[in-house]
Design a protein around this motif. Structure first.
Motif, PDB file in Angstrom:
ATOM      1  N   THR A   1       0.831  -1.198   0.000  1.00  0.00           N
ATOM      2  CA  THR A   1       0.000   0.000   0.000  1.00  0.00           C
ATOM      3  C   THR A   1       0.867   1.250   0.000  1.00  0.00           C
ATOM      4  OG1 THR A   1      -1.764  -1.188   1.140  1.00  0.00           O
ATOM      5  CG2 THR A   1      -1.847   1.219   1.218  1.00  0.00           C
ATOM      6  N   THR A   2       1.912   1.245   0.821  1.00  0.00           N
ATOM      7  CA  THR A   2       2.839   2.380   0.854  1.00  0.00           C
ATOM      8  C   THR A   2       3.513   2.557  -0.496  1.00  0.00           C
ATOM      9  OG1 THR A   2       3.224   2.109   3.223  1.00  0.00           O
ATOM     10  CG2 THR A   2       4.907   3.306   1.983  1.00  0.00           C
ATOM     11  N   LEU A   3       3.937   1.462  -1.096  1.00  0.00           N
ATOM     12  CA  LEU A   3       4.596   1.523  -2.399  1.00  0.00           C
ATOM     13  C   LEU A   3       3.656   2.123  -3.449  1.00  0.00           C
ATOM     14  CD1 LEU A   3       6.935   0.897  -4.296  1.00  0.00           C
ATOM     15  CD2 LEU A   3       6.135  -1.475  -4.394  1.00  0.00           C
ATOM     16  N   VAL A   4       2.426   1.652  -3.516  1.00  0.00           N
ATOM     17  CA  VAL A   4       1.466   2.184  -4.490  1.00  0.00           C
ATOM     18  C   VAL A   4       1.190   3.658  -4.217  1.00  0.00           C
ATOM     19  CG1 VAL A   4      -0.945   2.067  -5.267  1.00  0.00           C
ATOM     20  CG2 VAL A   4       0.398  -0.026  -5.045  1.00  0.00           C
ATOM     21  N   ASP A   5       1.006   4.015  -2.953  1.00  0.00           N
ATOM     22  CA  ASP A   5       0.738   5.417  -2.609  1.00  0.00           C
ATOM     23  C   ASP A   5       1.897   6.316  -3.015  1.00  0.00           C
ATOM     24  OD1 ASP A   5      -1.710   4.669  -1.577  1.00  0.00           O
ATOM     25  OD2 ASP A   5      -1.064   4.766   0.538  1.00  0.00           O
ATOM     26  N   GLU A   6       3.116   5.878  -2.763  1.00  0.00           N
ATOM     27  CA  GLU A   6       4.293   6.671  -3.129  1.00  0.00           C
ATOM     28  C   GLU A   6       4.438   6.791  -4.644  1.00  0.00           C
ATOM     29  OE1 GLU A   6       6.480   8.427  -1.238  1.00  0.00           O
ATOM     30  OE2 GLU A   6       5.288   7.963   0.549  1.00  0.00           O
ATOM     31  N   LEU A   7       4.163   5.707  -5.363  1.00  0.00           N
ATOM     32  CA  LEU A   7       4.250   5.755  -6.829  1.00  0.00           C
ATOM     33  C   LEU A   7       3.185   6.688  -7.403  1.00  0.00           C
ATOM     34  CD1 LEU A   7       4.926   1.984  -7.590  1.00  0.00           C
ATOM     35  CD2 LEU A   7       6.550   3.882  -7.814  1.00  0.00           C
TER      36      LEU A   7
END
Length: 183
Positions: free
Chosen positions: A49-55
């Motif tokens: 979730t963090t990865l998708v949000d950052e991307l």
């Protein structure tokens, strides 16, 4: 990770993520895969979730010359949410995966599997029909679609899907067994 010491892999990746900060964003993907293998689904979900949000934040902030689809990450989130029995969140993530890549057959198939598990067979059939249309060479998807067609009491359509599944996957026994039942 390669030695199946997932707890140690998570520890080392955590140290690397802490050290690298924003530069270690994709290390979260590595830690998520180790967390799944270790059975720590909440950690995996948090990292993805963090990865998708950052991307997504980077897409909004910077001029995008090459768009990177997040459909596989969203698919993984959907699969984890389903394992955690959070069906609404799983559906949302899988739907977002299809928005990212409308041709991603396996997100459609997973939505079909969710619908089938909730006895929404008409919706399941629609999702599986889409998945089979997107990946016509996948015998497993054809078999899963046939199962739904059997549930809907459509033996002629089911047998056609099963025969195609057998042609595509001749050593896969399940379509043969179901075809025998249908016939």
């Amino acid at each position: 990770y390669g030695n199946a010491d997932f707890a140690r892999a998570i520890q080392l990746l955590t140290v690397s993520i802490d050290r690298k900060g924003k530069n270690g964003l994709w290390l979260r993907y590595d830690r998520a895969t180790a967390a799944v293998m270790a059975g720590d689904l909440p950690l995996a979900l948090s990292d993805l979730t963090t990865l998708v949000d950052e991307l997504r934040a980077a897409d909004e902030k910077d001029a995008v010359t090459f768009y990177r689809s997040k459909h596989l990450l969203l698919y993984m989130i959907g699969m984890i949410q389903r394992q955690l029995r959070n069906v609404p969140a799983a559906r949302t993530a899988l739907g977002e995966a299809l928005v990212e890549n409308a041709g991603f057959a396996y997100a459609s198939a997973e939505l079909g599997a969710i619908a089938r598990s909730q006895r929404q067979n008409a919706a399941a059939a629609e999702h599986f029909a889409t998945a089979v249309g997107l990946a016509p060479g996948d015998g497993v998807l054809k078999f899963q679609y046939a199962e739904v067609l059997v549930d809907l009491r459509q033996p002629v359509a089911a047998s056609a899907q099963l025969r195609e599944a057998i042609d595509l996957e001749p050593y896969y026994a399940a379509p043969r067994q179901l075809l025998g039942r249908v016939l």
